[in-house]
Design an enzyme around this catalytic site. Structure first.
Site, PDB file in Angstrom:
ATOM      1  N   ASN A  55       0.064  10.952   6.897  1.00 39.14           N
ATOM      2  CA  ASN A  55      -1.153  10.539   7.583  1.00 39.14           C
ATOM      3  C   ASN A  55      -2.221  11.614   7.665  1.00 39.14           C
ATOM      4  O   ASN A  55      -3.284  11.384   8.226  1.00 39.14           O
ATOM      5  CB  ASN A  55      -0.809  10.018   8.979  1.00 39.14           C
ATOM      6  CG  ASN A  55      -0.135   8.671   8.895  1.00 39.14           C
ATOM      7  OD1 ASN A  55      -0.734   7.696   8.474  1.00 39.14           O
ATOM      8  ND2 ASN A  55       1.141   8.627   9.261  1.00 39.14           N
TER       9      ASN A  55
ATOM     10  N   THR B  40       0.883  -1.185   0.000  1.00 40.04           N
ATOM     11  CA  THR B  40       0.000   0.000   0.000  1.00 40.04           C
ATOM     12  C   THR B  40       0.912   1.224   0.000  1.00 40.04           C
ATOM     13  O   THR B  40       1.357   1.647  -1.051  1.00 40.04           O
ATOM     14  CB  THR B  40      -0.957  -0.015   1.209  1.00 40.04           C
ATOM     15  OG1 THR B  40      -0.214  -0.183   2.411  1.00 40.04           O
ATOM     16  CG2 THR B  40      -1.958  -1.149   1.078  1.00 40.04           C
TER      17      THR B  40
ATOM     18  N   SER C 125      -6.574   7.686   4.365  1.00 40.90           N
ATOM     19  CA  SER C 125      -5.833   6.442   4.184  1.00 40.90           C
ATOM     20  C   SER C 125      -6.157   5.487   5.309  1.00 40.90           C
ATOM     21  O   SER C 125      -6.718   5.857   6.302  1.00 40.90           O
ATOM     22  CB  SER C 125      -4.344   6.725   4.124  1.00 40.90           C
ATOM     23  OG  SER C 125      -3.882   7.218   5.364  1.00 40.90           O
TER      24      SER C 125
ATOM     25  N   GLU D  13       6.257   4.569   7.516  1.00 39.69           N
ATOM     26  CA  GLU D  13       5.763   5.826   6.940  1.00 39.69           C
ATOM     27  C   GLU D  13       6.500   7.051   7.483  1.00 39.69           C
ATOM     28  O   GLU D  13       6.445   7.341   8.677  1.00 39.69           O
ATOM     29  CB  GLU D  13       4.274   5.986   7.276  1.00 39.69           C
ATOM     30  CG  GLU D  13       3.392   5.104   6.421  1.00 39.69           C
ATOM     31  CD  GLU D  13       1.937   5.144   6.868  1.00 39.69           C
ATOM     32  OE1 GLU D  13       1.644   5.750   7.910  1.00 39.69           O
ATOM     33  OE2 GLU D  13       1.110   4.564   6.143  1.00 39.69           O
TER      34      GLU D  13
ATOM     35  N   THR E 289      -1.963  -1.442   7.763  1.00 40.19           N
ATOM     36  CA  THR E 289      -2.104  -2.817   8.242  1.00 40.19           C
ATOM     37  C   THR E 289      -0.861  -3.645   7.956  1.00 40.19           C
ATOM     38  O   THR E 289      -0.254  -3.512   6.906  1.00 40.19           O
ATOM     39  CB  THR E 289      -3.299  -3.471   7.518  1.00 40.19           C
ATOM     40  OG1 THR E 289      -4.493  -2.963   8.087  1.00 40.19           O
ATOM     41  CG2 THR E 289      -3.285  -4.988   7.644  1.00 40.19           C
TER      42      THR E 289
END
Lengths: 402, 402
Positions: B397, B164, B402, B278, B198
């Site tokens: 974020n 992702t 998302s 991230e 996830t």
């Protein structure tokens, strides 16, 4: 909760009640030359006091000192400095705190009010780990006792002198219709965040209240105000909330009315702390209803309020209810995921654990966001105040040692 | 822990062990047109399997499905999609997962391998709250069964299709000298973060191991690897780690040697997840020693690793040990604040709760930071992997749903 019977104003602080003097000055503790030393002095006739302190097991020297002092239930004065937390400084740091209290007692005694160090609470805020410049602080203490003023200006000066990354001073006064008053000041930018962002609060009253009643009113108020303000889940080494009574109004208040006034003062200061939190662009209320108990509701609301993915989504004005639901699911309480309803600013976005039509279009572009989570398993409820997680927060907490 | 007797390589994944085929393709689930559907197929002769799942009480439909399937201790295939988490989608969403498993079973049966839906685990990752585009997914399932390939390319295609916000695919293979193998793939950018982030992991082996032994090896490995990777304290609705055995090597491994190989595969994938988290600019290891127990050490290390003020300081390469000590003080374990020693990259910065000379000059400008906290009250120890809290994290974020 007893309804407040009186008025709340923000341009008055610790000297709003009768019997208090205060002062603030630049003693040279901060390299910037900005005000860094404050004093709150209780002229009596009563000297009852109570305090609540950080739950962090790493406690700064001033917290260790003031906790001991408060076991007497009596305070004549509070001395506060910004520009250094005096935390993690060992026995020498504790000696500095003790010397500061002695210096205040000595200066007050010379000024004409016989005072012992055991009657002086000490609060410090700033960087953890450095010793305080006592060569600046001790002469400052002598000077500030001479500067003490009655009236409102002394309180305002004190509120300025305890600021660190705060952008505005925080004061409040509650004038009860029965003729007694509560005043207060606070500093803290980011709730209960270590080092610069320590929360210090001094509340004063001229109501005649004994130490035990002060303690119970203060604990009840802080549990529902400062303890429910959670900017980043951190808890400082120096957090301190003090309540002093001069009894100068000569009025014994109704216990519930007094508790309501202390709550109102703390609640207003908590609101001011949230609004001035480091790098915040959003003021967020997370309310949880329908929990098995109020404690469960606090736990769930705090879990949501601390979730970095929720906080970054709200910074981006993104109605990402899935992140809220996922955060709720991590709270260590009993719940039924399929019964939960989530509401953003009055719009239901998720019902029975599923999204509803239009949920992704809810407008969260304003400064204030209200997130309501109904667990639908009981009647417990609670609200936590928090802020978003913004570029400003990262900037303020990474760009320099604080 | 048994020493690993074999080699670990990163350019091979779930098809490195004998008896597995895999594939990855673009089924049109992602609007971007990038790969979004993966299949891992066990050719046997054994079909034993085990799984560990998110601790979040809000569990996505595929997690609910796969947990039920795994009660049989047997799996023939795993189908995985990115582009949608199928979480918080209610009974209809569960129906979609069930239909996906049925479609895989039907396609495999048509292809010549009689398979039931109960032998197919399903994993999904992406935005929470939206239904999956079944009109895209179901034809994709039929196509991907035809695409399945042995050899290493099928595994690599699958590892790409589950990405992702990952910037690189994550694969690992362990070749044991005794002749059996373990392979694996993972996705996740930000550990256990809801929605996009996830964590999905599929581990395969050709060693002959029964379901109970797979389960115990997998639980032991995840407890010390993925469970000790903590980027933002969040835990997804969809996190899933599966372990499948084909037994195709026809070798029954020594139990300790097998556990060590599964651990090595999980540990390497956890390392890859941390490196690709991230917005991370720092890879941080927080090691706690001298705790009363290993559990206490985990608790303290996790508290430090989750502290926003510690994470922003390290983003700024600031050796702000006071924030680490303050975070330690908030951990719910017994400790002596005056006995703690803190070390950054091998330099002691705080001893017995006080700073040491030169502590503020320690160089943390590199990408890797090792924080060691010695509590000096026992012999428990643990390490948590984490990352810094950067502008990139906030950007990634907050900038889009998302």
């Amino acid at each position: 909760m007893h309804t407040l019977d009186g008025s709340v104003v923000r341009d008055q602080g610790v000297t709003a009640p009768l019997g208090f003097r205060a002062a603030g000055m630049a003693a040279g503790i901060k390299a910037s030359g900005r005000p860094d030393l404050a004093l709150v002095f209780n002229e009596g006739p009563d000297y009852t006091a109570a305090g609540v302190f950080t739950r962090n097991k790493v406690k700064a020297a001033p917290v260790q000192w003031s906790q001991q002092v408060l076991t007497t239930g009596r305070l004549r004065a509070v001395v506060l400095n910004s520009g250094g937390a005096n935390a993690c400084t060992g026995p020498d740091g504790f000696g500095d705190t003790h010397a500061t209290a002695e210096a205040v007692a000595s200066a007050l005694s010379n000024w004409g009010t016989e005072t012992g160090a055991i009657e002086v609470a000490v609060c410090s805020t700033g960087l953890i780990g450095d010793r305080l410049p006592m060569d600046k602080l001790l002469p400052g203490v002598t000077a500030i006792v001479r500067d003490m003023a009655g009236g409102l200006s002394g309180g305002t000066d004190a509120a300025h002198a305890i600021m660190t990354t705060d952008t505005v001073p925080k004061q409040v006064a509650v004038h009860h219709t029965a003729g007694w008053n509560v005043g207060g000041m606070a500093k803290g930018a980011g709730m209960l965040a270590p080092s610069l962002a320590t929360m210090l609060v001094v509340i004063t009253t001229d109501a005649k209240v004994d130490a035990a009643a002060l303690d119970s009113a203060l604990r009840a108020a802080t549990a529902r105000t400062f303890d429910r303000l959670d900017v980043d889940g951190s808890c400082s080494t120096n957090d301190t909330v003090l309540l002093l009574s001069s009894g100068a109004s000569d009025i014994e208040p109704d216990a519930d009315a007094f508790a309501a006034a202390v709550f109102a003062a703390c609640d207003d200061l908590a609101e001011q702390l949230m609004a001035d939190a480091e790098g915040a662009t959003k003021r967020i209320l997370v309310t949880v209803t329908g929990a098995h108990s109020d404690d469960d509701a606090v736990t769930v609301a705090r879990t949501v309020a601390r979730d970095s993915l929720v906080k970054t989504a709200l910074f981006g004005s993104d109605p990402n209810w899935g992140r809220v639901l996922a955060a709720v699911g991590m709270a260590p309480v009993e719940l039924d995921p399929d019964a939960i309803t989530i509401d953003f600013n009055g719009h239901v976005v998720s019902r029975n654990g599923c999204g509803v039509a239009g949920a992704r279009e809810v407008d969260l572009s304003g400064t204030d966001i209200v997130v309501t989570v109904d667990l639908a398993v009981g009647s417990g409820r609670a609200t936590i105040r928090t802020t978003d997680l913004s570029h400003g927060y990262v900037e303020e907490n990474s760009a320099y040692s604080s």
